[in-house]
Enzyme design. Sequence first.
Site, PDB file in Angstrom:
ATOM      1  N   ARG A  67       0.827  -1.216   0.000  1.00  0.00           N
ATOM      2  CA  ARG A  67       0.000   0.000   0.000  1.00  0.00           C
ATOM      3  C   ARG A  67       0.861   1.265   0.000  1.00  0.00           C
ATOM      4  O   ARG A  67       0.488   2.273  -0.598  1.00  0.00           O
ATOM      5  CB  ARG A  67      -0.956  -0.006   1.201  1.00  0.00           C
ATOM      6  CG  ARG A  67      -2.118  -0.972   1.033  1.00  0.00           C
ATOM      7  CD  ARG A  67      -3.122  -0.843   2.147  1.00  0.00           C
ATOM      8  NE  ARG A  67      -4.340  -1.598   1.843  1.00  0.00           N
ATOM      9  CZ  ARG A  67      -5.392  -1.683   2.644  1.00  0.00           C
ATOM     10  NH1 ARG A  67      -5.388  -1.048   3.814  1.00  0.00           N
ATOM     11  NH2 ARG A  67      -6.448  -2.388   2.297  1.00  0.00           N
ATOM     12  N   LYS A  80     -20.939 -16.689   1.106  1.00  0.00           N
ATOM     13  CA  LYS A  80     -22.360 -16.473   1.378  1.00  0.00           C
ATOM     14  C   LYS A  80     -23.027 -15.489   0.424  1.00  0.00           C
ATOM     15  O   LYS A  80     -22.513 -14.410   0.156  1.00  0.00           O
ATOM     16  CB  LYS A  80     -22.531 -15.971   2.816  1.00  0.00           C
ATOM     17  CG  LYS A  80     -22.093 -16.976   3.881  1.00  0.00           C
ATOM     18  CD  LYS A  80     -22.346 -16.448   5.284  1.00  0.00           C
ATOM     19  CE  LYS A  80     -21.980 -17.487   6.334  1.00  0.00           C
ATOM     20  NZ  LYS A  80     -22.256 -16.998   7.711  1.00  0.00           N
ATOM     21  N   GLY A 127     -10.273  -8.579  -0.921  1.00  0.00           N
ATOM     22  CA  GLY A 127      -9.158  -9.253  -0.259  1.00  0.00           C
ATOM     23  C   GLY A 127      -8.904 -10.671  -0.733  1.00  0.00           C
ATOM     24  O   GLY A 127      -7.793 -11.026  -1.134  1.00  0.00           O
ATOM     25  N   GLY A 135     -13.678  -2.774   0.926  1.00  0.00           N
ATOM     26  CA  GLY A 135     -15.063  -2.327   1.042  1.00  0.00           C
ATOM     27  C   GLY A 135     -15.462  -1.315  -0.010  1.00  0.00           C
ATOM     28  O   GLY A 135     -16.572  -1.349  -0.533  1.00  0.00           O
TER      29      GLY A 135
END
Length: 398
Positions: free
Chosen positions: A36, A197, A354, A377
């Site tokens: 990063r 999920k 991720g 996110g």
Amino acid sequence: MAWKSLDDMDLNGKIVLTRVDINVPMEDGRVTDATRIERIAPTIADILAKGGKPVLMAHFGRPKGKVVPEMSLEPLVPALAEAFGVPVHFASDCIGGAAKRAVAALPAGEVLLLENTRFHAGEEANDKQFAASLAALGEVYCNDAFSAAHRAHASTEGIARLLKSCAGRLMAAELKALEAALGQPKRPVVAVVGGAKVSTKLDLLANLVRKVDHLVIGGGMANTFLAAQGIDVGKSLAEHEMTDTALDILKKAEEAACQIVLPTDVVVAREFKAGAESETVAADACPPDAMILDAGPETVERICGIFDSSKTLIWNGPLGAFEIEPFDAATNAAAAKAAELARADALIAVAGGGDTVAALNRADAAGDFTYVSSAGGAFLEWMEGKTLPGVAALDPER
């Protein structure tokens, strides 16, 4: 949407408050993965080249508005200096006297890092007074933290309304890549969505069926869709309570002329461990005492064929339990095909999340993708069609 870049700004002699994401893994006070940090280096280099003085704002961990010494940004200074190739100074606070003195003393050609913005409750609350205190330190605001752009915080949204603002190089690259993938993409468009999920990606699936031509569903999510269609998935991970939701998504996809791609053959095993004995069976022939852990070769061949006929790919989530061999085969093969097409400029391939990044790195395919997002996110919320506060605040027409 429109946004200004560093090329549009006069930075000569100006303090450039630069929001970055350096929330990197640490061990024993040392950075263990500087990815990063390395990705923001071009922005810092360009600010310096234009005569600006970069003053970095960032968060680290979740101190919840309190000073937590273990979450100080000071230990990152050596890694930043190495990546930027210039001296990096540190201020013990991000506002107030300590910050003002450090900014005033910053020599040309060097960089200043402010202490963790989340040491103040006003950061996550997007408090106007806290945002004003940050803005008072500089003359130009540059946001290079797309990964934090889904948060309406003082250093990502509030400050952009108080200063002349622009996107840094990493932020601009993220926005251009995502615009190419979902904004005005070259068609046909295929999306790969995997993961455990369905319930965690409802907004994503609902948005994608309206925007893509093919939607490949993998991982545990695929089991839920198979089960919803009356297929026995044995002991596989599946959300049986999501049957109505899965059927509704299939219906909406049909109405939107989006082809849902589910496994037609699967790799099953009786236990989930490396090297477990496995077999490939038809998707509707999973033994009752087995679990589906990967897509089969027939399914992979079909997916690769869709890649061949597509112009744009957006990928979030693996096709199987990629962390353990041999259940990484489908993800590896599909990733290799996408990388091959992207390398030949036959496919715009954009990926993020991720697990996705980890899977593509494991398959040695990430380097050939058109763009791999470092955001988690924020990438997901963009794919869901949501407005990101940190991006919207950069709009010069706001």
